[in-house]
Design an enzyme around this catalytic site. Structure first.
Site, PDB file in Angstrom:
ATOM      1  N   GLU A  17     -14.877 -67.129  21.028  1.00  0.00           N
ATOM      2  CA  GLU A  17     -14.351 -65.995  21.787  1.00  0.00           C
ATOM      3  C   GLU A  17     -13.257 -66.184  22.723  1.00  0.00           C
ATOM      4  O   GLU A  17     -12.503 -65.221  23.205  1.00  0.00           O
ATOM      5  CB  GLU A  17     -15.477 -65.486  22.658  1.00  0.00           C
ATOM      6  CG  GLU A  17     -16.623 -64.910  21.659  1.00  0.00           C
ATOM      7  CD  GLU A  17     -16.234 -63.858  20.603  1.00  0.00           C
ATOM      8  OE1 GLU A  17     -15.122 -63.498  20.353  1.00  0.00           O
ATOM      9  OE2 GLU A  17     -17.224 -63.338  19.709  1.00  0.00           O
ATOM     10  N   GLY A  69     -19.499 -57.467  16.665  1.00  0.00           N
ATOM     11  CA  GLY A  69     -18.365 -57.446  15.600  1.00  0.00           C
ATOM     12  C   GLY A  69     -18.760 -58.381  14.699  1.00  0.00           C
ATOM     13  O   GLY A  69     -19.663 -58.448  14.016  1.00  0.00           O
ATOM     14  N   LEU A 117     -19.658 -61.444  14.608  1.00  0.00           N
ATOM     15  CA  LEU A 117     -20.872 -62.379  14.821  1.00  0.00           C
ATOM     16  C   LEU A 117     -21.883 -61.846  14.285  1.00  0.00           C
ATOM     17  O   LEU A 117     -22.909 -62.636  13.879  1.00  0.00           O
ATOM     18  CB  LEU A 117     -21.002 -62.918  16.367  1.00  0.00           C
ATOM     19  CG  LEU A 117     -19.863 -63.592  17.077  1.00  0.00           C
ATOM     20  CD1 LEU A 117     -20.063 -63.654  18.532  1.00  0.00           C
ATOM     21  CD2 LEU A 117     -20.155 -65.141  16.307  1.00  0.00           C
TER      22      LEU A 117
END
Length: 185
Positions: free
Chosen positions: A106, A32, A34
């Site tokens: 995260e 995603g 990153l």
């Protein structure tokens, strides 16, 4: 810190003895924000510049998983093996220090994501056991249902443009509460 080293054959995570204390090298799958070209890749770039991460290669999950978009345009891989698609992403080798920074982003401690084992396949067909960030089990299945049990094939540039950075989210909001509001809306 000395940069981490990764064997060419991408075998299992190993200890890096280039420093006075032993540090584990983690293999992390990103799918995603990153990934290269997306907003949170700046963290990966920072980790690369300090020797706490290195890009290995593009890869795809060996098995199918649902990939959905939640509140604020945030992508979530859902730990529902066999549903959805084989998800493309990127593989990085990350030091312990780098892993701590990724876990913080995260929200591992606050129940946003869970870091779980996942097998990925490289372009040459090699299967590698790594870890990836999945939507937390407390809401993952519900988020999958909210999306009509239809997953995305990948997190695209178009979807990345809908991502709302933390600084632009409502002040004082609680991310997990926001996920549940999104699910119940």
């Amino acid at each position: 810190m000395a940069s981490i080293s990764v064997s060419q054959d991408l075998l299992t995570p190993h200890n890096n003895n280039n420093t006075s204390t032993t540090s584990r090298t983690w293999l992390i799958f990103t799918y995603g924000t990153l990934k290269r070209g997306f907003y949170n890749h700046r963290l990966m770039e920072s980790l690369i510049s300090t020797g706490d991460a290195s890009f290995i290669r593009e890869c795809t999950t060996k098995e199918s998983f649902p990939l959905v978009i939640g509140p604020y345009g945030i992508p979530f891989l859902i730990n529902h093996l066999g549903s959805g698609y084989r998800i493309p992403g990127e593989l990085y080798a990350v030091s312990d220090r780098g892993l701590a920074r990724l876990d913080e982003l995260e929200g591992i401690e606050t129940g946003h994501y869970e870091r779980l084992p996942v097998d990925v396949v490289s372009g040459d067909g090699q299967v590698v056991a790594v870890e990836g960030y999945f939507g937390h089990r407390s809401f993952g299945e519900e988020l999958w249902r909210k999306n009509g049990e239809k997953g995305l094939r990948e997190f695209s540039k178009e979807m990345g443009g809908k991502y709302v950075v933390r600084a632009n989210r409502p002040l004082g909001s609680n991310f997990v509460d926001d996920v549940w509001k999104f699910i119940s809306a």
